[in-house]
Write a protein that holds these residues in place. Structure first.
Motif, short mmCIF file in Angstrom:
data_model
loop_
_atom_site.label_atom_id
_atom_site.label_comp_id
_atom_site.label_asym_id
_atom_site.label_seq_id
_atom_site.Cartn_x
_atom_site.Cartn_y
_atom_site.Cartn_z
N LYS A 97 0.81 -1.21 0.00
CA LYS A 97 0.00 0.00 0.00
C LYS A 97 0.84 1.27 0.00
CE LYS A 97 -3.96 -2.05 2.44
NZ LYS A 97 -4.83 -1.96 3.66
N TYR A 98 2.03 1.19 0.57
CA TYR A 98 2.87 2.38 0.72
C TYR A 98 4.32 1.95 0.85
CZ TYR A 98 4.37 6.94 2.54
OH TYR A 98 4.99 8.15 2.72
N PHE A 99 5.18 2.49 -0.01
CA PHE A 99 6.60 2.19 0.10
C PHE A 99 7.41 3.34 -0.48
CE2 PHE A 99 5.81 1.13 -4.24
CZ PHE A 99 7.02 1.21 -4.92
N LEU A 100 8.49 3.69 0.19
CA LEU A 100 9.42 4.72 -0.27
C LEU A 100 8.72 6.04 -0.59
CD1 LEU A 100 11.66 2.59 -2.69
CD2 LEU A 100 12.08 3.14 -0.29
N GLY A 101 7.69 6.36 0.19
CA GLY A 101 6.96 7.60 -0.05
C GLY A 101 5.97 7.54 -1.19
N ILE A 102 5.77 6.34 -1.76
CA ILE A 102 4.85 6.16 -2.89
C ILE A 102 3.60 5.44 -2.41
CG2 ILE A 102 4.56 5.13 -5.18
CD1 ILE A 102 7.58 5.26 -5.51
N GLU A 103 2.44 6.04 -2.66
CA GLU A 103 1.17 5.45 -2.28
C GLU A 103 0.68 4.53 -3.40
OE1 GLU A 103 -1.47 8.66 -0.90
OE2 GLU A 103 0.37 9.84 -0.77
N VAL A 104 0.21 3.36 -3.03
CA VAL A 104 -0.21 2.34 -3.99
C VAL A 104 -1.68 2.01 -3.74
CG1 VAL A 104 0.23 0.03 -4.91
CG2 VAL A 104 2.13 1.40 -4.00
N ALA A 105 -2.48 2.12 -4.77
CA ALA A 105 -3.91 1.78 -4.68
C ALA A 105 -4.24 0.81 -5.81
CB ALA A 105 -4.78 3.02 -4.76
N ARG A 106 -4.78 -0.35 -5.43
CA ARG A 106 -5.12 -1.36 -6.44
C ARG A 106 -6.62 -1.41 -6.66
NH1 ARG A 106 -1.82 -6.99 -7.02
NH2 ARG A 106 -2.34 -7.37 -9.22
N PHE A 112 -2.48 2.04 -9.14
CA PHE A 112 -2.26 3.48 -9.25
C PHE A 112 -1.17 3.89 -8.28
CE2 PHE A 112 -3.27 7.92 -8.05
CZ PHE A 112 -3.10 8.50 -9.30
N LEU A 113 -0.12 4.54 -8.81
CA LEU A 113 1.01 5.00 -7.99
C LEU A 113 0.99 6.52 -7.95
CD1 LEU A 113 3.90 2.77 -9.43
CD2 LEU A 113 2.26 2.21 -7.64
N CYS A 114 1.08 7.08 -6.75
CA CYS A 114 1.16 8.53 -6.62
C CYS A 114 1.95 8.87 -5.37
CB CYS A 114 -0.24 9.18 -6.57
SG CYS A 114 -1.12 8.93 -5.00
N GLN A 115 2.30 10.15 -5.24
CA GLN A 115 3.04 10.64 -4.07
C GLN A 115 2.32 11.84 -3.49
OE1 GLN A 115 6.56 10.54 -6.83
NE2 GLN A 115 7.70 10.21 -4.93
N LEU A 213 -0.94 5.17 -13.79
CA LEU A 213 -1.77 3.98 -13.67
C LEU A 213 -1.11 2.85 -14.44
CD1 LEU A 213 -4.41 2.57 -12.80
CD2 LEU A 213 -5.42 3.38 -14.95
N LEU A 214 -0.77 1.78 -13.75
CA LEU A 214 -0.26 0.56 -14.37
C LEU A 214 -1.46 -0.33 -14.62
CD1 LEU A 214 2.88 0.04 -12.09
CD2 LEU A 214 2.67 1.39 -14.19
N SER A 250 1.09 0.95 -19.91
CA SER A 250 1.60 1.43 -18.63
C SER A 250 2.95 2.11 -18.81
CB SER A 250 1.74 0.26 -17.65
OG SER A 250 0.50 -0.42 -17.48
N PRO A 251 3.10 3.37 -18.41
CA PRO A 251 4.40 4.04 -18.53
C PRO A 251 5.38 3.50 -17.50
CG PRO A 251 2.83 5.46 -17.40
CD PRO A 251 2.06 4.26 -17.84
#
Length: 346
Positions: A97-106, A112-115, A213-214, A250-251
């Motif tokens: 859900k959260y790693f290295l300051g990156i929020e992960v939502a599935r 979806f990755l955002c900061q 968005l992946l 996916s970029p």
């Protein structure tokens, strides 16, 4: 205590305290570490090169994109050790859900990755939470390279802010160009450069939660898009290269980079960025996920160019393309003046 070697200076240090949280937001433990003021070192005097044994974010995004496409479960681990030769103790923290300051939502649409939190921290630190958002991160046709203003009295503030923006670009493709431009003035920033950096922060104020968005319905076709701007740098007259790599829709890799040497023509600049994007595609191909290249459905290279002359350098590029086509049966290159549009990011 030990004596300093001749012509060497001692660096200061400080204690850094950190609160480490569980994935649910509760406090796990308090951490303390003594660190050296490495930012006081001067390149060429205190050091000549740096090295950090960390994974490239291209690798991370490629892995996450593949896992999303194949519907793999994703868990995050915590390693309780900070020393290279110590014993490793791993802890499963649950679903990623959260790693290295990156929020992960599935979601069914993908990962979806955002900061967002990181971006809001930047806005708050600069004191712009109540500021009016900017419509773009940087002015068109700017002249920051010819800034005539005074040098900043405290350049450390500019360098700290730029360092945070560089890391924010991990999930923000729209910051790639502006961060590239502004990071060139970190050694001697002027007031115009600070104002331009504040504009980037005001741009973040408009949409701090933007990310990438992946997609879960994405295939494993690798596509590269690139272009260049001849003699874009007014000081060095070097050309600017930009590329964007997609895994399906996916970029996974993007960059704005000044070419290392001066190109004598726009044609030569085109040849150089063709080689750069080809190398970037090869880097992705040789990641552990794709040791069996047959896992990839297709590998495309799209090149936008404006050829005014034809010489043997283009033949050299064609040889490089031929080598990739020979080693990778799924690879194909599309070179034209008007390439197809890249897939949408969202």
């Amino acid at each position: 205590m030990a004596s300093l070697p001749p012509r060497k200076k001692a660096l200061g240090s400080k204690w850094v305290y950190k609160i480490k949280y569980h994935s649910d937001g509760t406090i796990e433990r308090l951490k303390a570490r003594l660190v050296v003021f490495g930012n006081h070192q001067i390149e060429g005097i205190d050091y000549t090169e740096t090295f950090a044994p960390v994974a490239k974010m291209v690798t991370v995004r490629t892995f996450l994109s593949t896992a999303t496409s194949k519907n793999w479960e994703l868990h995050q681990m915590d390693v309780h050790n900070a020393f290279l030769h110590g014993d490793l103790h791993e802890e499963d923290l649950g679903v990623l859900k959260y790693f290295l300051g990156i929020e992960v939502a599935r979601s069914p649409h993908g990962l979806f990755l955002c900061q967002r939190k990181y971006a809001l921290d930047i806005i708050s630190e600069v004191g712009l939470l109540g500021a009016k958002p900017a419509g773009s991160p940087i002015e068109q046709n700017h002249r920051l390279a010819h800034a005539k203003g005074e040098l900043l009295a405290k350049p450390e503030s500019y360098r700290r802010l730029m360092g945070r923006l560089i890391y924010l670009a991990v999930t923000r493709l729209d910051l790639s160009y502006s961060v590239h431009v502004l990071s060139q003035f970190m050694q001697h920033p002027k007031h115009e450069h600070w104002d331009a950096t504040i504009r980037v922060v005001r741009y973040l104020k408009g949409a701090p939660g933007h990310g990438i968005l992946l997609r879960s319905d994405s295939d494993l076709s690798l596509q590269g898009w690139c272009d260049s701007d001849w003699v874009a740098c007014p000081l060095t007259r070097r050309s600017l290269t930009g590329w964007l790599v997609f895994l399906g829709q996916s970029p996974i890799s993007w960059k704005t980079k000044k070419q290392p040497t001066i190109s004598r023509s726009s044609t030569e600049a085109e040849y150089r960025y063709m080689a750069y994007i080809t190398c970037e595609l090869e880097v992705v191909l040789y990641l552990p996920n794709y040791e069996n290249v047959s896992d990839l459905d297709n590998i495309d290279l799209h090149v936008a160019y404006n050829m005014r002359q034809y010489d043997d350098r283009f033949e050299q590029f064609k040889l490089q393309i031929a080598r990739m086509e020979r080693n990778l049966p799924a690879f194909s290159a599309h070179i034209g003046i008007t390439p197809p549009s890249p897939p949408p990011l969202m």
